[in-house]
Design a protein around this motif. Structure first.
Motif, PDB file in Angstrom:
ATOM      1  N   LYS A  13      -6.123   5.571   4.786  1.00 25.50           N
ATOM      2  CA  LYS A  13      -5.455   6.053   4.745  1.00 25.50           C
ATOM      3  C   LYS A  13      -4.495   6.933   5.402  1.00 25.50           C
ATOM      4  O   LYS A  13      -4.738   7.153   6.729  1.00 25.50           O
ATOM      5  CB  LYS A  13      -5.102   6.773   3.051  1.00 25.50           C
ATOM      6  CG  LYS A  13      -3.331   7.221   2.788  1.00 25.50           C
ATOM      7  CD  LYS A  13      -3.506   7.726   1.867  1.00 25.50           C
ATOM      8  CE  LYS A  13      -1.750   7.941   1.083  1.00 25.50           C
ATOM      9  NZ  LYS A  13      -1.692   8.694  -0.170  1.00 25.50           N
ATOM     10  N   ARG A  14      -3.691   5.967   5.436  1.00 27.39           N
ATOM     11  CA  ARG A  14      -2.252   6.268   7.343  1.00 27.39           C
ATOM     12  C   ARG A  14      -2.418   7.876   7.015  1.00 27.39           C
ATOM     13  O   ARG A  14      -1.320   8.888   5.850  1.00 27.39           O
ATOM     14  CB  ARG A  14      -0.678   5.641   6.985  1.00 27.39           C
ATOM     15  CG  ARG A  14      -0.924   4.422   7.617  1.00 27.39           C
ATOM     16  CD  ARG A  14      -0.058   4.048   8.219  1.00 27.39           C
ATOM     17  NE  ARG A  14      -0.789   2.784   8.902  1.00 27.39           N
ATOM     18  CZ  ARG A  14      -0.990   2.884  10.050  1.00 27.39           C
ATOM     19  NH1 ARG A  14      -0.969   3.244  10.933  1.00 27.39           N
ATOM     20  NH2 ARG A  14      -0.996   1.584  10.729  1.00 27.39           N
ATOM     21  N   GLY A  74       0.929  -1.326  -0.066  1.00 25.14           N
ATOM     22  CA  GLY A  74      -0.025   0.254  -0.248  1.00 25.14           C
ATOM     23  C   GLY A  74       0.870   1.094  -0.159  1.00 25.14           C
ATOM     24  O   GLY A  74      -0.177   2.306   0.152  1.00 25.14           O
ATOM     25  N   ALA A 106      -2.869   0.086   5.297  1.00 25.52           N
ATOM     26  CA  ALA A 106      -3.891   0.589   5.782  1.00 25.52           C
ATOM     27  C   ALA A 106      -4.303   1.223   7.142  1.00 25.52           C
ATOM     28  O   ALA A 106      -3.490   0.786   8.594  1.00 25.52           O
ATOM     29  CB  ALA A 106      -5.642   0.670   5.572  1.00 25.52           C
ATOM     30  N   GLN A 161      -5.423  -2.088   2.225  1.00 22.29           N
ATOM     31  CA  GLN A 161      -4.806  -1.536   1.434  1.00 22.29           C
ATOM     32  C   GLN A 161      -6.129  -0.131   1.977  1.00 22.29           C
ATOM     33  O   GLN A 161      -6.696  -0.891   2.196  1.00 22.29           O
ATOM     34  CB  GLN A 161      -5.106  -1.408  -0.449  1.00 22.29           C
ATOM     35  CG  GLN A 161      -3.848  -1.955  -0.434  1.00 22.29           C
ATOM     36  CD  GLN A 161      -3.508  -1.584  -2.387  1.00 22.29           C
ATOM     37  OE1 GLN A 161      -5.096  -1.136  -3.043  1.00 22.29           O
ATOM     38  NE2 GLN A 161      -2.780  -2.712  -2.685  1.00 22.29           N
ATOM     39  N   ALA A 162      -5.843   1.037   1.258  1.00 25.39           N
ATOM     40  CA  ALA A 162      -7.189   2.242   2.224  1.00 25.39           C
ATOM     41  C   ALA A 162      -7.658   1.645   1.111  1.00 25.39           C
ATOM     42  O   ALA A 162      -8.056   1.138  -0.074  1.00 25.39           O
ATOM     43  CB  ALA A 162      -6.681   3.470   1.985  1.00 25.39           C
ATOM     44  N   SER A 179       3.400   2.096   2.178  1.00 24.24           N
ATOM     45  CA  SER A 179       3.284   2.874   3.389  1.00 24.24           C
ATOM     46  C   SER A 179       3.711   2.054   4.528  1.00 24.24           C
ATOM     47  O   SER A 179       4.488   0.761   4.511  1.00 24.24           O
ATOM     48  CB  SER A 179       1.757   3.833   3.785  1.00 24.24           C
ATOM     49  OG  SER A 179       1.212   2.256   4.148  1.00 24.24           O
TER      50      SER A 179
END
Length: 104
Positions: A102-103, A11, A17, A78-79, A13
């Motif tokens: 999303k972070r 994702g 998520a 994932q987001a 990051s």
């Protein structure tokens, strides 16, 4: 003392998520699952109805035995993914649907 954060490419990051829980880093006397001390305002966790002192035991059919399991479960998504979060509150199992973010 902060420890280095592991890196991953899932994702795009470091931790996958975003659910928006605040885990009890002391373990909270829980032998199976992750007790949370709260949720971030406006987060997927808050929107799903999670609250302080809930113990998360599953995210999207992945058993959560400890904080490492929870991190791995979130990294695998994932987001925008919709997941079912299973938790215990006052000894009662709850199921909630969360759309991961999303972070920040």
């Amino acid at each position: 003392m902060d420890s280095p954060r592991p890196q991953t490419t899932v994702g795009g990051s470091g931790y996958g998520a975003y659910l928006g829980t605040i885990p009890d880093m002391s373990g909270g006397g829980v032998s199976d699952g992750v007790r949370i001390t709260g949720v971030r305002a406006g987060s997927p966790a808050e929107q799903a109805g999670l609250m302080a002192d809930d113990v998360i035991t599953s995210i999207a059919d992945k058993h959560i035995g400890n904080l490492y399991d929870m991190t791995d479960a979130l990294r695998s998504h994932q987001a925008g993914d919709t997941v079912v979060v299973v938790s215990r509150r006052d000894g009662v199992e709850r199921r909630a649907t969360a759309v991961l973010g999303k972070r920040p």
